[in-house]
Design an enzyme around this catalytic site. Structure first.
Site, short mmCIF file in Angstrom:
data_model
loop_
_atom_site.label_atom_id
_atom_site.label_comp_id
_atom_site.label_asym_id
_atom_site.label_seq_id
_atom_site.Cartn_x
_atom_site.Cartn_y
_atom_site.Cartn_z
N TYR A 48 0.84 -1.21 0.00
CA TYR A 48 0.00 0.00 0.00
C TYR A 48 0.87 1.26 0.00
O TYR A 48 0.37 2.35 -0.24
CB TYR A 48 -0.93 0.04 1.22
CG TYR A 48 -1.90 -1.11 1.33
CD1 TYR A 48 -2.11 -2.01 0.29
CD2 TYR A 48 -2.62 -1.30 2.51
CE1 TYR A 48 -3.00 -3.06 0.42
CE2 TYR A 48 -3.51 -2.34 2.64
CZ TYR A 48 -3.70 -3.23 1.60
OH TYR A 48 -4.59 -4.26 1.74
N HIS A 106 0.86 -11.54 1.74
CA HIS A 106 -0.18 -10.81 1.02
C HIS A 106 -0.79 -11.62 -0.13
O HIS A 106 -1.99 -11.53 -0.38
CB HIS A 106 0.40 -9.50 0.48
CG HIS A 106 -0.61 -8.44 0.26
ND1 HIS A 106 -0.32 -7.11 0.29
CD2 HIS A 106 -1.94 -8.50 0.00
CE1 HIS A 106 -1.40 -6.40 0.07
NE2 HIS A 106 -2.40 -7.23 -0.12
#
Length: 287
Positions: A48, A106
């Protein structure tokens, strides 16, 4: 604030604040808004590119670190024993903390076994309180869970009223793994906010559709991390403990399940190719 006990005894809030797609330069502001609104769980990720904003917010907010629950995720380009270990230390630096509460892999690609070993070592060293997975489905989830020393505490999946992950939830039960919903409001897809069933239920309780969806998911034992940059929405997404859905209402919402994802199919080879090159296109350091 309701919590859930993970399979290693760690307590985790059922409702957190997600920072996906929040710009790095704006992240501190919105995480501060969320903490001031009562959130104590914040979900970020290396990919992010806003961990530093989260770190600034949690270091300045005045809430003791022990009262916060911080989640981050190891990205594909950091996969493998050594690279993952270095990236965990870098995430701690950016987050301005000695530990994270939950660390996830992730994506189910690359050397994720090496990454998981690095996460187990970080857990043993006290750099992490719980470890788990994101976007691992079916056989990949089972294969990893059966071949690691520390069973995943959490698996984060696309989960919302249109994709309720019933099969994955059954698989997870055998390992004590909790399901955590990303995009718990389906990003508004499939006409979520115009759905007649949800509108009717919301009107009965004097709530909005988002609150009904989040209430349903948490009642099902699913951890949620809604994201918003609207102060009123940040606040209202937490206000789900002052009403109860009836058995008939819950059954009606279960009937909305399509059994399929709306946002991402992790069996799609094109998605795998996209994710494997994601860092080259979206990492601000590469711009």
């Amino acid at each position: 604030m309701k919590t859930v006990t993970l399979n290693n005894g760690v307590e985790m809030p059922m409702v957190g604040y997600g920072v996906w797609q929040i710009k790095p330069e704006e992240c501190e502001h919105y995480v501060t808004e969320a903490i001031n609104a009562g959130y104590r769980s914040i979900d970020t990720a290396q990919a992010y590119y806003n961990e530093e904003g989260v770190g600034r917010a949690i270091s300045k907010c005045g809430v003791p670190r022990g009262e916060l629950f911080i989640t981050t995720k190891v990205w594909l380009t950091n996969a493998g024993d050594d690279r993952a270990a270095r990236s965990i230390d870098e995430s701690l630096r950016k987050l301005r903390t000695d530990y994270v509460d939950l660390l996830l892999i992730h994506q189910p690609f690359g050397d994720y076994y090496g990454t998981y070993r690095a996460m187990e070592a970080a857990l043993k060293a006290g750099k992490v309180r719980a470890i788990g997975l994101s976007n691992f489905y079916d056989s990949r989830f089972v294969d990893l869970a059966e071949n690691v020393d520390v069973k995943p505490a959490v698996v984060q999946l696309e989960t919302h009223v249109f994709s309720q992950q019933r099969g994955m939830r059954r698989l997870c039960e055998a390992y004590g793994t909790k399901v955590m919903a990303w995009s718990p409001l389906a990003r508004g897809m499939n006409n979520l906010f115009g759905n007649a069933t949800l509108q009717q239920i919301a009107s009965v309780h004097g709530k909005d559709i988002a609150q009904v969806c989040l209430k349903f998911l948490t009642d099902e034992g699913i951890i949620v991390i809604p994201q918003s940059t609207k102060p009123e929405r940040i606040r209202s997404n937490r206000e789900i403990d002052d009403f109860e859905l009836t058995a008939d209402e819950r059954e009606a919402i279960r009937g909305l399940d399509t059994g399929k994802p709306l946002a991402a199919d992790f069996n799609d080879p094109e998605l795998a190719r996209y994710l494997l090159t994601y860092d080259k296109n979206f990492n601000p350091e590469n711009q």
